[in-house]
Design an enzyme around this catalytic site. Structure first.
Site, PDB file in Angstrom:
ATOM      1  CE  LYS A 106      26.825  -2.949  -5.373  1.00 25.43           C
ATOM      2  NZ  LYS A 106      27.032  -1.843  -6.323  1.00 25.43           N
ATOM      3  CG  HIS A 119       3.432   3.925   8.604  1.00 29.02           C
ATOM      4  ND1 HIS A 119       3.538   4.790   7.534  1.00 29.02           N
ATOM      5  CD2 HIS A 119       3.033   2.731   8.066  1.00 29.02           C
ATOM      6  CE1 HIS A 119       3.213   4.150   6.415  1.00 29.02           C
ATOM      7  NE2 HIS A 119       2.902   2.896   6.712  1.00 29.02           N
ATOM      8  NE  ARG A 142      -1.599  -2.397   2.755  1.00 33.95           N
ATOM      9  CZ  ARG A 142      -1.737  -3.672   2.368  1.00 33.95           C
ATOM     10  NH1 ARG A 142      -2.814  -4.046   1.758  1.00 33.95           N
ATOM     11  NH2 ARG A 142      -0.800  -4.567   2.621  1.00 33.95           N
ATOM     12  CB  THR A 143       3.383   2.602   2.308  1.00 32.69           C
ATOM     13  OG1 THR A 143       2.623   2.095   3.399  1.00 32.69           O
ATOM     14  CG2 THR A 143       3.911   3.974   2.650  1.00 32.69           C
ATOM     15  NE  ARG A 189       7.054   0.582   5.031  1.00 33.40           N
ATOM     16  CZ  ARG A 189       5.824   0.082   4.913  1.00 33.40           C
ATOM     17  NH1 ARG A 189       5.650  -1.173   4.536  1.00 33.40           N
ATOM     18  NH2 ARG A 189       4.769   0.825   5.174  1.00 33.40           N
TER      19      ARG A 189
END
Ligand code: CP
Length: 311
Positions: A87, A136, A58-59, A108
């Site tokens: 890396k 959030h 969703r986000t 995120r």
């Protein structure tokens, strides 16, 4: 005059009531505008970068939809494995790099505080799309927009927040916003997954009425809104503890029948088993409408941080 131009969006506690009102009004404008037109040109020529070091449906997709509906472009890093994080590159260096390409960055990451590190490293506005079990904030804003639409008001609501309150970054952000509107809050969780003490204590200092309980039926019978959350398996160090609590709270037809009152049900999703699919046709089940609202709210946020807010 409210302006989010150039600002980072990192935490639920950063918003004033006036800013929330403006975000709601702007999101409402975009919701209406999209009924007439598929896309607008407000952010034409601007680039959004989405950096997702943790899974999302969703986000990420709603931010990307929002940017494209505003006429802007999107560059995306959909997994840590496909970027130079694999890396050993730091979040700060990744943010400083992406800052050379993009006008706004959405991130995120599994670690609390990572979005702030990115924001400190980048000139462009950085939006926290979830930092581990931290915050959030854009989910909380779309939750607030949904509550306003579904219930008609944000004032003095009685809200039960249910499930994994320890690890749930959506509830950590949402209670900050609800506290501005004088909500009465029921925190419903198994004792191992209680709301972090610092958050609960801070709400009490602000004068918010908070009840902590394990009894979902009692809390729901005294509430206007049930905000369900998933038990977050990925945050458990001991999986046997997850197995013990995973089916603790389930909303199904039987529960709603016994509740004997209409209630609005939200969930940030994804759900696992905490809301039975038979509940989806219940008139108060608003969680898929909530998903849709994410696009309008994220259009509002992108336009505002880019300084293209409406008059
Ligand atoms: N609500 C939410 O954050 O969903 P995603 O994990 O799918 O982005």
């Amino acid at each position: 005059m409210v302006s989010l131009k150039g600002k980072d969006i990192l935490h639920g506690n950063q918003f004033s009531k006036k800013e929330i009102d403006t975000i709601i009004k702007t999101a409402g404008y975009f919701e209406k505008a999209l009924k007439k037109k598929d896309s607008l040109n407000l952010l034409k020529g601007k680039i959004l970068a989405t950096l997702f070091f943790e899974p999302s449906t969703r986000t990420r997709l709603s931010f990307e939809t929002a940017m494209q509906r505003l006429g802007g472009g999107v560059i995306s890093m959909a997994s840590a494995q496909s970027s130079s994080a694999a890396k050993g590159e730091t979040v700060a260096d990744t943010a400083r790099t992406v800052d050379q390409y993009a006008d706004v960055i959405v991130i995120r990451h599994p670690r609390i505080g990572s979005a702030k590190e990115a924001a400190d490293a980048a000139e462009a506005p950085v939006i926290n799309a979830g930092d581990g079990a931290g915050q959030h904030p854009t989910q909380a804003l779309l939750d607030i927009y949904t509550i306003q639409k579904e219930l008609g008001s944000l004032k003095g609501l009685r809200v039960s927040l249910v499930g994994d309150l320890k690890n749930g970054r959506t509830v950590h952000a949402l209670v900050e916003l609800l506290s501005l509107f004088g909500a009465k809050l029921h925190f419903v969780s198994p004792s191992a997954l209680r709301m972090p003490e610092a958050i609960a204590a801070n709400l009490k200092v602000k004068g918010i009425d908070v009840v902590e309980t394990e009894d979902m039926m009692k809390a729901a019978s005294e509430s206007d809104l049930l905000y369900m959350t998933r038990i977050q398996k990925e945050r458990f160090e001991d999986l046997s503890e997850y197995e013990r609590v995973k089916g603790y709270y389930i909303i199904d037809g039987d529960f709603l029948g016994k509740l004997k009152k209409k209630i609005t049900i939200l969930h940030p999703l994804p759900r696992v088993n905490e809301i039975s699919p038979e509940v989806d046709s219940y008139p108060g089940a608003a969680y898929f409408r909530q998903v849709r609202n994410g696009v309008f709210v994220r259009m509002a946020l992108l336009s505002m941080v880019m300084g293209k807010a409406l008059d």
